[in-house]
Design an enzyme around this catalytic site. Structure first.
Site, PDB file in Angstrom:
ATOM      1  N   ASP A  66       0.845  -1.197   0.000  1.00  0.00           N
ATOM      2  CA  ASP A  66       0.000   0.000   0.000  1.00  0.00           C
ATOM      3  C   ASP A  66       0.879   1.246   0.000  1.00  0.00           C
ATOM      4  O   ASP A  66       1.113   1.845   1.045  1.00  0.00           O
ATOM      5  CB  ASP A  66      -0.914  -0.055   1.238  1.00  0.00           C
ATOM      6  CG  ASP A  66      -1.803   1.162   1.350  1.00  0.00           C
ATOM      7  OD1 ASP A  66      -2.041   1.825   0.313  1.00  0.00           O
ATOM      8  OD2 ASP A  66      -2.269   1.450   2.469  1.00  0.00           O
ATOM      9  N   LYS A  68       0.251   3.864  -2.167  1.00  0.00           N
ATOM     10  CA  LYS A  68      -0.590   5.005  -2.597  1.00  0.00           C
ATOM     11  C   LYS A  68       0.212   6.011  -3.421  1.00  0.00           C
ATOM     12  O   LYS A  68       0.340   7.177  -3.071  1.00  0.00           O
ATOM     13  CB  LYS A  68      -1.209   5.712  -1.389  1.00  0.00           C
ATOM     14  CG  LYS A  68      -2.255   4.871  -0.687  1.00  0.00           C
ATOM     15  CD  LYS A  68      -3.080   5.685   0.273  1.00  0.00           C
ATOM     16  CE  LYS A  68      -4.065   4.837   1.028  1.00  0.00           C
ATOM     17  NZ  LYS A  68      -3.445   3.919   2.008  1.00  0.00           N
ATOM     18  N   ASP A  71       2.106  10.855  -8.645  1.00  0.00           N
ATOM     19  CA  ASP A  71       3.177  11.731  -9.131  1.00  0.00           C
ATOM     20  C   ASP A  71       2.919  11.955 -10.622  1.00  0.00           C
ATOM     21  O   ASP A  71       1.876  11.534 -11.133  1.00  0.00           O
ATOM     22  CB  ASP A  71       4.547  11.049  -8.889  1.00  0.00           C
ATOM     23  CG  ASP A  71       5.694  12.055  -8.789  1.00  0.00           C
ATOM     24  OD1 ASP A  71       5.717  13.016  -9.594  1.00  0.00           O
ATOM     25  OD2 ASP A  71       6.572  11.889  -7.925  1.00  0.00           O
ATOM     26  N   ARG A 212      -5.833  -1.705  13.071  1.00  0.00           N
ATOM     27  CA  ARG A 212      -5.844  -1.601  14.530  1.00  0.00           C
ATOM     28  C   ARG A 212      -6.750  -2.593  15.257  1.00  0.00           C
ATOM     29  O   ARG A 212      -6.332  -3.118  16.302  1.00  0.00           O
ATOM     30  CB  ARG A 212      -6.165  -0.143  14.932  1.00  0.00           C
ATOM     31  CG  ARG A 212      -5.006   0.792  14.622  1.00  0.00           C
ATOM     32  CD  ARG A 212      -5.418   2.258  14.601  1.00  0.00           C
ATOM     33  NE  ARG A 212      -6.185   2.578  13.406  1.00  0.00           N
ATOM     34  CZ  ARG A 212      -6.560   3.803  13.065  1.00  0.00           C
ATOM     35  NH1 ARG A 212      -6.248   4.831  13.847  1.00  0.00           N
ATOM     36  NH2 ARG A 212      -7.239   4.022  11.960  1.00  0.00           N
TER      37      ARG A 212
HETATM   38  O1  LIG Z   1      -5.414   1.980   0.881  1.00  0.00           O
HETATM   39  C1  LIG Z   1      -5.724   1.633   2.020  1.00  0.00           C
HETATM   40  O2  LIG Z   1      -5.430   0.515   2.445  1.00  0.00           O
HETATM   41  C2  LIG Z   1      -6.585   2.536   2.802  1.00  0.00           C
HETATM   42  C3  LIG Z   1      -7.427   3.354   2.081  1.00  0.00           C
HETATM   43  C4  LIG Z   1      -8.422   4.076   2.750  1.00  0.00           C
HETATM   44  O3  LIG Z   1      -9.248   4.770   2.139  1.00  0.00           O
HETATM   45  N1  LIG Z   1      -8.501   3.982   4.105  1.00  0.00           N
HETATM   46  C5  LIG Z   1      -7.634   3.218   4.838  1.00  0.00           C
HETATM   47  O4  LIG Z   1      -7.790   3.152   6.065  1.00  0.00           O
HETATM   48  N2  LIG Z   1      -6.627   2.527   4.204  1.00  0.00           N
HETATM   49  C6  LIG Z   1      -5.634   1.769   4.981  1.00  0.00           C
HETATM   50  O5  LIG Z   1      -6.292   0.688   5.659  1.00  0.00           O
HETATM   51  C7  LIG Z   1      -5.764   0.513   6.962  1.00  0.00           C
HETATM   52  C8  LIG Z   1      -6.873   0.658   7.956  1.00  0.00           C
HETATM   53  O6  LIG Z   1      -6.376   0.533   9.242  1.00  0.00           O
HETATM   54  P1  LIG Z   1      -7.290   0.570  10.543  1.00  0.00           P
HETATM   55  O7  LIG Z   1      -8.078   1.839  10.495  1.00  0.00           O
HETATM   56  O8  LIG Z   1      -6.307   0.508  11.652  1.00  0.00           O
HETATM   57  O9  LIG Z   1      -8.183  -0.669  10.438  1.00  0.00           O
HETATM   58  C9  LIG Z   1      -4.632   1.526   7.134  1.00  0.00           C
HETATM   59  O10 LIG Z   1      -3.411   0.877   6.862  1.00  0.00           O
HETATM   60  C10 LIG Z   1      -4.923   2.578   6.064  1.00  0.00           C
HETATM   61  O11 LIG Z   1      -3.723   3.134   5.548  1.00  0.00           O
END
Ligand SMILES: O=C(O)c1cc(=O)[nH]c(=O)n1[C@@H]1O[C@H](COP(=O)(O)O)[C@@H](O)[C@H]1O
Length: 236
Positions: A66, A68, A71, A212
């Site tokens: 991931d 993201k 650029d 989390r």
């Molecule tokens: O691309 C992602 O994974 C992502 C996109 C998004 O819109 N929202 C999002 O929470 N994430 C990722 O998904 C994970 C969610 O984590 P928790 O919120 O801890 O469950 C994190 O690593 C975020 O970076």
């Protein structure tokens, strides 16, 4: 890939948002066979976590890298070309047309699947307006999904709240990957567009990304097992 072709266990992607490779490896050992798919994002990637992609893939796990990316198109294409050699299954880029076009070019004929991040799950309509957008969340997610499909992307990252509408737009041609997953009773944190695992699956999500609620749980394996059980039940 149709939903029936995705192994139920692979539908849970655990985000290894941990401070070090040692912490990530300890978590992977603790989760054992309960988790088959891991996400490596900013925190671990910038803490020396990139070699873990190949290590996990060699041990039979799948990896969602991931990063993201966003650029100019040429830089994205060159970056993605380098990333194709790391052994990940999924890679994220932001759903901007030039970025997605560059990513598709850089991916070439490799097996890397490209996911377009539509609108981050921590954003609501007010956050989008504050960032200068005129569309609301659902309008922007749907517009970006259409662009992503036209440009040859393989999947979409959105909240499960948009999964039903997205399925109508892209059918089973693209994977729907949904963070913003919160088992009943867990802390919301900074997420704004959330659903429980069961509701997300019922809404049409293919993959659930959970950080989390698993990695910060007192018993991460029990937390992952409970989500896996909820997924199986929702799949009916
Ligand atoms: O691309 C992602 O994974 C992502 C996109 C998004 O819109 N929202 C999002 O929470 N994430 C990722 O998904 C994970 C969610 O984590 P928790 O919120 O801890 O469950 C994190 O690593 C975020 O970076």
């Amino acid at each position: 890939m149709t939903p029936a072709e995705i192994a139920p266990k692979d539908r849970l992607i655990v985000a290894l948002d941990l401070p070090s490779v040692d912490a990530a490896e300890a978590m992977i050992a603790r989760l054992g066979d309960s988790v088959t798919f891991y996400k490596i994002g900013y925190r671990l990637a910038y803490a020396g976590g990139l070699p873990l992609v190949a290590k996990l893939a060699d041990s039979g796990k799948k990896v969602f890298l991931d990063l993201k990316l966003h650029d100019i198109g040429n830089t994205v294409a060159q970056g993605v070309e380098s990333i194709t050699k790391l052994g990940a299954t999924f890679l994220t880029v932001h759903a901007y047309p030039q970025t997605m076009k560059g990513a598709v070019e850089g991916r070439g004929s490799s097996k890397l699947k490209l996911l377009a991040v539509t609108v981050l799950t921590s954003y609501n309509d007010d956050d989008l307006r504050a960032a200068g957008f005129r569309l609301d969340v659902s309008e922007l997610v749907e517009a970006r999904a259409q662009q992503a499909r036209a440009l040859g992307m393989d999947g979409l990252v959105s909240s499960p709240e948009e999964a039903g509408a997205l399925r109508k737009i892209v059918g089973h041609q693209m994977a729907l990957v949904t963070p913003g997953i919160r088992p009943a009773g867990s802390e919301t944190g900074d997420q704004k567009r959330i659903m429980t695992p069961a509701r997300a699956i019922s809404a049409g999500a293919d993959y659930l990304v959970v950080g989390r609620p698993v990695v910060e749980a007192a018993d991460p394996k029990a937390a992952a097992d409970a989500i896996q059980a909820e997924i199986v039940q929702a799949l009916g």
